[in-house]
Structures are given as structure tokens and as C-alpha cells.
Design a protein around this motif. Structure first.
Motif, PDB file in Angstrom:
ATOM      1  N   SER A  14       0.825  -1.216   0.000  1.00 55.87           N
ATOM      2  CA  SER A  14       0.000   0.000   0.000  1.00 55.87           C
ATOM      3  C   SER A  14       0.848   1.250   0.000  1.00 55.87           C
ATOM      4  O   SER A  14       0.358   2.345   0.263  1.00 55.87           O
ATOM      5  CB  SER A  14      -0.920   0.006   1.226  1.00 55.87           C
ATOM      6  OG  SER A  14      -0.199   0.378   2.388  1.00 55.87           O
ATOM      7  N   ASP A  24      -4.755   8.845  -3.097  1.00 54.82           N
ATOM      8  CA  ASP A  24      -4.327   7.555  -2.570  1.00 54.82           C
ATOM      9  C   ASP A  24      -5.217   6.442  -3.119  1.00 54.82           C
ATOM     10  O   ASP A  24      -6.399   6.351  -2.784  1.00 54.82           O
ATOM     11  CB  ASP A  24      -4.400   7.595  -1.040  1.00 54.82           C
ATOM     12  CG  ASP A  24      -3.908   6.322  -0.385  1.00 54.82           C
ATOM     13  OD1 ASP A  24      -3.400   5.427  -1.092  1.00 54.82           O
ATOM     14  OD2 ASP A  24      -4.031   6.223   0.849  1.00 54.82           O
ATOM     15  N   ALA A  26      -5.270   3.353  -2.422  1.00 48.70           N
ATOM     16  CA  ALA A  26      -5.718   2.419  -1.395  1.00 48.70           C
ATOM     17  C   ALA A  26      -7.033   2.858  -0.752  1.00 48.70           C
ATOM     18  O   ALA A  26      -7.809   2.038  -0.263  1.00 48.70           O
ATOM     19  CB  ALA A  26      -4.639   2.278  -0.321  1.00 48.70           C
ATOM     20  N   LEU A  36      -8.268  -0.934  -0.047  1.00 46.14           N
ATOM     21  CA  LEU A  36      -7.259  -1.496   0.838  1.00 46.14           C
ATOM     22  C   LEU A  36      -7.894  -2.472   1.826  1.00 46.14           C
ATOM     23  O   LEU A  36      -7.359  -3.563   2.060  1.00 46.14           O
ATOM     24  CB  LEU A  36      -6.528  -0.389   1.594  1.00 46.14           C
ATOM     25  CG  LEU A  36      -5.427  -0.864   2.550  1.00 46.14           C
ATOM     26  CD1 LEU A  36      -4.237   0.095   2.526  1.00 46.14           C
ATOM     27  CD2 LEU A  36      -5.931  -0.993   3.982  1.00 46.14           C
ATOM     28  N   LEU A  52       0.592  -5.227   6.363  1.00 41.73           N
ATOM     29  CA  LEU A  52       0.465  -4.133   5.416  1.00 41.73           C
ATOM     30  C   LEU A  52       1.843  -3.522   5.185  1.00 41.73           C
ATOM     31  O   LEU A  52       2.556  -3.208   6.135  1.00 41.73           O
ATOM     32  CB  LEU A  52      -0.486  -3.082   5.989  1.00 41.73           C
ATOM     33  CG  LEU A  52      -0.963  -1.972   5.066  1.00 41.73           C
ATOM     34  CD1 LEU A  52      -1.786  -2.535   3.916  1.00 41.73           C
ATOM     35  CD2 LEU A  52      -1.779  -0.958   5.858  1.00 41.73           C
ATOM     36  N   ARG A  64      -4.499   3.040   7.542  1.00 42.24           N
ATOM     37  CA  ARG A  64      -3.476   2.011   7.696  1.00 42.24           C
ATOM     38  C   ARG A  64      -3.077   1.739   9.148  1.00 42.24           C
ATOM     39  O   ARG A  64      -2.552   0.668   9.449  1.00 42.24           O
ATOM     40  CB  ARG A  64      -2.223   2.430   6.916  1.00 42.24           C
ATOM     41  CG  ARG A  64      -2.430   2.508   5.405  1.00 42.24           C
ATOM     42  CD  ARG A  64      -1.248   3.213   4.741  1.00 42.24           C
ATOM     43  NE  ARG A  64      -1.269   3.133   3.283  1.00 42.24           N
ATOM     44  CZ  ARG A  64      -1.943   3.947   2.495  1.00 42.24           C
ATOM     45  NH1 ARG A  64      -2.670   4.920   3.034  1.00 42.24           N
ATOM     46  NH2 ARG A  64      -1.900   3.808   1.182  1.00 42.24           N
ATOM     47  N   CYS A 100      -2.712  -3.510  -3.753  1.00 42.68           N
ATOM     48  CA  CYS A 100      -4.015  -3.155  -3.170  1.00 42.68           C
ATOM     49  C   CYS A 100      -4.970  -2.570  -4.202  1.00 42.68           C
ATOM     50  O   CYS A 100      -6.069  -2.167  -3.852  1.00 42.68           O
ATOM     51  CB  CYS A 100      -3.831  -2.190  -1.999  1.00 42.68           C
ATOM     52  SG  CYS A 100      -3.400  -0.512  -2.498  1.00 42.68           S
ATOM     53  N   ASP A 101      -4.572  -2.542  -5.483  1.00 42.80           N
ATOM     54  CA  ASP A 101      -5.427  -1.889  -6.494  1.00 42.80           C
ATOM     55  C   ASP A 101      -5.971  -2.894  -7.508  1.00 42.80           C
ATOM     56  O   ASP A 101      -5.916  -2.677  -8.711  1.00 42.80           O
ATOM     57  CB  ASP A 101      -4.659  -0.766  -7.193  1.00 42.80           C
ATOM     58  CG  ASP A 101      -3.412  -1.267  -7.910  1.00 42.80           C
ATOM     59  OD1 ASP A 101      -2.973  -2.405  -7.643  1.00 42.80           O
ATOM     60  OD2 ASP A 101      -2.873  -0.517  -8.746  1.00 42.80           O
TER      61      ASP A 101
END
Length: 199
Positions: A14, A24, A26, A36, A52, A64, A100-101
Motif C-alpha cells: 500500500s 491515494d 488504497a 485497501l 500491510l 493504515r 491493493c489496487d
């Protein structure tokens, strides 16, 4: 001779700067939650422990901060920083590394990867449906991959995909569109339409 089976940990990347998205990635919501958190739940369900991967300046980010983290201990060299940092911290573990995408990724695809895992290889990976090359950011990296990644880092080569091309890997067929990622606002709009049509 039996090869010892390293434990499988999960690493959700991330730490990217998301420059092309201009925000961002995430935190972008798909189907009502930040991607995320959706990716995190997938990874937690299929690995023994999950972490993470973050840059130092992201540690206290509200999205996060509540998750177990491994902070990059390498310069900003992209995904290789996260993978190497995780391998340094738990050298005995294999890592299911996940970007995370990937809004279309599902648990069945991850389970397919795990079921095909070969601990005698450096990595077990899917092929890209676009070019047939190995996809490094939905892949299981065995402990044996660390030496090559570290050597490439020391030589100034930071591309995980090129490291895989140089390694002994198990290359699985592309899992349809499950690994399609989202890098720009235009791609995000297109993905939202795709998800709405699947709903």
C-alpha cells in the motif's frame, strides 16, 4: 528428500505514491469500502499472518494505522522495497504479495494460486493476460527468492517482474480479468462501471 514447507504470510502493498491517480489508490472505495480494506480481508482469509507494507510517512494514516505493518526499510524503489523489507523481517516465511489496487480479485483466485504453490520454485505466479509475463504483485515469493532480489537491489535493479523472469518460477495461466488494476481516474471510472454491471 522432503522440502520443508515455509509458512505462508501475506503482504499487502500500500506504499505507492499513486501519482497517476492523483489521490491515494488504497483509499478509493469500490462496492462501498476502501479497496485497501477489501484486499486486506481477502489476504487475511488465505494466509497464516498478514501485514500491510507501508512507507514510514504512512504509518499513522487513519486507513493504515490499525493494521499490522511492515515499514519499508529500503529507499523508495517501488514494490521491491516492500517485498525485501518483509523478507528481511521474516526470512523463514514465504510471502503472498498482493497489490491493493485489484478491485476484481476474489478469494477463489488467491486460493488457485495457493493450491498451485511449489515450494521448490522461487515463486508461484500468474501470467499477465496482457503480455503473458509474470505478475509479481499477486504472487507467492518463496524464501529462496530473497537472494536474487537482494542482489538485484544492490546492482540498482528494482523491477520485481524482471527478477521473476530470471528465477525458477511456476507460471500459471492468467486468471481472466481478476488482476486488472486501476492507475488513473479514467481507469477508475471504467472499473466502477464494470462493477456496477456485475452487481
Amino acid at each position: 528428500m522432503n522440502i520443508q514447507r515455509p509458512p505462508l504470510h501475506g503482504l499487502l502493498l500500500s506504499g505507492g505514491a499513486s501519482q497517476r491517480m492523483r489521490q491515494d489508490k488504497a483509499a478509493l472505495p469500490y462496492r462501498g469500502e476502501p479497496q485497501l480494506l477489501r484486499a486486506w480481508r481477502l489476504l487475511e482469509r488465505v494466509t497464516e499472518r498478514a501485514f500491510l507494507s507501508v512507507r514510514n510517512q504512512q504509518r499513522d494514516d487513519p486507513l493504515r494505522a490499525g493494521l499490522p505493518q511492515i515499514v519499508d526499510s529500503y529507499d523508495a524503489i517501488g514494490p521491491a522495497a516492500g517485498i525485501l523489507s518483509a523478507q528481511d523481517r521474516f526470512p523463514e516465511a514465504a510471502w503472498l504479495v498482493l497489490a491493493c489496487d485489484l478491485p476484481l480479485l476474489d478469494e477463489a483466485t488467491l486460493q488457485q494460486l495457493i493450491d498451485a504453490r511449489d515450494v521448490s520454485a522461487n515463486a508461484t505466479v500468474f501470467a499477465s493476460r496482457h503480455d503473458g509475463l509474470p505478475e509479481p504483485l499477486c504472487a507467492i515469493w518463496e524464501p529462496s527468492s530473497h537472494a536474487l532480489l537482494k542482489q538485484r537491489y544492490q546492482d540498482g535493479s528494482y523491477c520485481p517482474r524482471k527478477a521473476l523472469i530470471q528465477s525458477h518460477i511456476v507460471l500459471l495461466p492468467a486468471p481472466g480479468d481478476a488482476l486488472d488494476n486501476v492507475n488513473t481516474p479514467e481507469e477508475r471510472d471504467e472499473m466502477q462501471h464494470r462493477l456496477e454491471s456485475l452487481a
